[in-house]
Design an enzyme around this catalytic site. Structure first.
Site, short mmCIF file in Angstrom:
data_model
loop_
_atom_site.label_atom_id
_atom_site.label_comp_id
_atom_site.label_asym_id
_atom_site.label_seq_id
_atom_site.Cartn_x
_atom_site.Cartn_y
_atom_site.Cartn_z
CD GLU A 1 6.19 -25.51 -61.38
OE1 GLU A 1 6.55 -24.83 -60.40
OE2 GLU A 1 6.96 -26.27 -62.00
CD GLU B 1 11.07 -25.28 -57.77
OE1 GLU B 1 11.38 -26.34 -58.35
OE2 GLU B 1 10.15 -24.54 -58.14
#
Length: 262
Positions: free
Chosen positions: A143, A240
């Site tokens: 990520e 998130e």
């Protein structure tokens, strides 16, 4: 229709971690994800998932001393043993909790370490992790993280991440595309998602600025979420974000975008 997963490291954080599963289920979520499970015994987490009929879709490899500022270990040549022990632990949790993919936070660049050494370490560690996860029939994600929130994080853009995955050259490695981080670093969200959809293993969202609920900032989720749906993305989208107030109050965005009944 997009499917949304509640990130329990950020949502429902008004209550202790193990109590958040029930709240997520009550609000209509069918899946959850979180940063790390390792502070809790496997059986405790498994019980929370089973009792609340929830699927776990993602957690991270161990990332070092999070409270102390670590954001991953994979690019640190002094911590290769610790990283690889963490891979083994993550696989143990993943298999028991029936999660199919794990995210690797590659970490911040260690000070006074040559770039070539960091890069070589990172590639070797990712190849090790990919091979170990493949043996367990798991996928490995990496990520990019924006440098405003995490200065010195080693991978910051989609292009960097994909070039790294090309070099690792393992067929079970994919990109975790976080809309918030991508907006801060590069923008061009819709076309980037479309170009690289076949290499994206998981999507996460938050608005910008503030990393709050969709609809609170500049990102046009009225366009972007249907666009992701039209592209044929079939995975989960992880919520998130940092709730502006009570998590439950902020979930009105799900009704606004008309993707789930709440």
């Amino acid at each position: 229709m997009p499917r949304f997963s509640a990130n329990l490291s950020m949502l429902f954080n008004e209550v202790p971690f193990l109590e958040r599963f029930a709240l997520a289920s009550k609000e209509g979520f069918q899946a959850v994800e979180f940063l790390f499970p390792y502070e809790h015994p496997i059986e405790e987490i498994k019980s929370c998932l089973d009792v609340n009929n929830l699927q776990l879709v993602l957690h991270n490899l161990p990332a070092g001393n999070w409270v102390g500022g670590d954001r991953g270990l994979a690019c640190d040549p002094e911590r290769m043993v610790e990283f690889r022990e963490g891979v083994k632990l993550a696989i143990e949790y993943a298999l028991a909790l029936k999660v199919e993919q794990l995210n690797c936070l590659v970490g911040k660049a260690p000070p006074q370490t040559e770039h070539e050494v960091m890069h070589r370490t990172l590639v070797e560690n990712l190849r090790y992790a990919a091979a170990a996860l493949k043996e367990a029939n798991l996928r490995l994600l990496i990520e990019p993280i924006n440098t405003f929130d995490v200065p010195d994080f080693y991978i910051n853009t989609t292009k960097q991440a994909l070039c790294l995955l090309d070099e690792v050259d393992a067929d079970n490695t994919f990109l975790q595309y976080d809309i918030y981080h991508a907006q801060r670093m590069e923008g061009d969200l819709a076309s980037t998602l479309e170009r690289h959809l076949h290499r994206i293993g998981h999507i996460q969202l938050a608005d910008n600025p503030g990393r709050n609920e969709p609809g609170t900032g500049e990102i046009n989720f009225d366009f972007l979420l249907p666009h992701i749906d039209r592209m044929g993305y079939t995975g989960w989208i992880g919520c998130e974000y940092t709730p502006m107030h009570r998590t439950e109050d902020g979930l009105v965005w799900l009704k606004r975008f008309a993707y789930v009944d709440t």
